[in-house]
Design an enzyme around this catalytic site. Sequence first.
Site: not given
Ligand code: GLN
Length: 308
Positions: A69, A241
Amino acid sequence: MDSQSVRPLLDDICAAMEQREDRGRVADYIPELAGIDPDQFGISICLADGQQLSAGDATTGFSVQSVSKVFTLAIALGRYGSRFWDRVGREPSTLVFNSVQELETRDGIPPNPFVNSGAIVTTDSLLVGATPKETLAEIIQFVRQAASDDDIYMDPEVAASENASGHRNRSLAHFLRACGNLRHDCDLTLGTYFHHCALEMTCEQLARTGRFLAGLHPSGHLIQPGHIRSINALMMTCGHYNGSGEFAYRVGIPGKSGVGGGILAIVPRRASIAVWSPGLDQFGNSLRGTAALAKLTHLLRLSVFSVS
Ligand code: GLN
């Protein structure tokens, strides 16, 4: 910070991580990731003098998942500049990274680009004027250039596995679309999103990819310095997060985690660090990866909050 002082620390950290009993839980909501051996641990660091040092399983590939991301945000900021923020906020989230509730309370404007809803909007923005194939090619091209390495791919089986089980992300996409914050078809956007999350890299490749965020890429700035500053700020405040406060408290540098167990951490102007260990804590962040970074930043006094 030079290679002579860092080298022994990496070996010490590896040994300490091996001894830790608590390894966390491997993400099992993506079936393809559920069977990964939680005992693995790798670390790699790129320094300002161009040297790269590694220890442990630093040449084993893993699914970078949400670390990707950071790269889609870099491309989107390059394309849209500050207009990007019309669709996504810049505030930490308080609930789990794939929370529908968090999105609903904000009327379909994701809190930040690193929770799933925000990253899905970012992917949607990259699809304007391009097919999913072209968008994925652009992302892979960006990552390969950042890593100075053409041997980086997306794992189609991981993407397919997530597509088959991704009901949470599907509900986020549909909610975004209902709020008018998704331009493309939900499945098209999610297919692209699942593929970029399925980028496979080793710690060595990931640390090299992160050099541009430390201002250490050998060909100069890959993106505008102002955008680098923005991304690092977002990594510090939102990169883990609802565990971002804990990461800032323990590690004290910008970082972005993924449920594959990888973390990319940046010391602006000084280092790009990648760690990987598949077991996760209650927030979905690598348990031993975070512990290793906490040890490293403590020993080298790298926390931006440190005064000694
Ligand atoms: N591809 C994962 C999802 O969409 C990515 C989430 C993550 O790495 N925290 O749940």
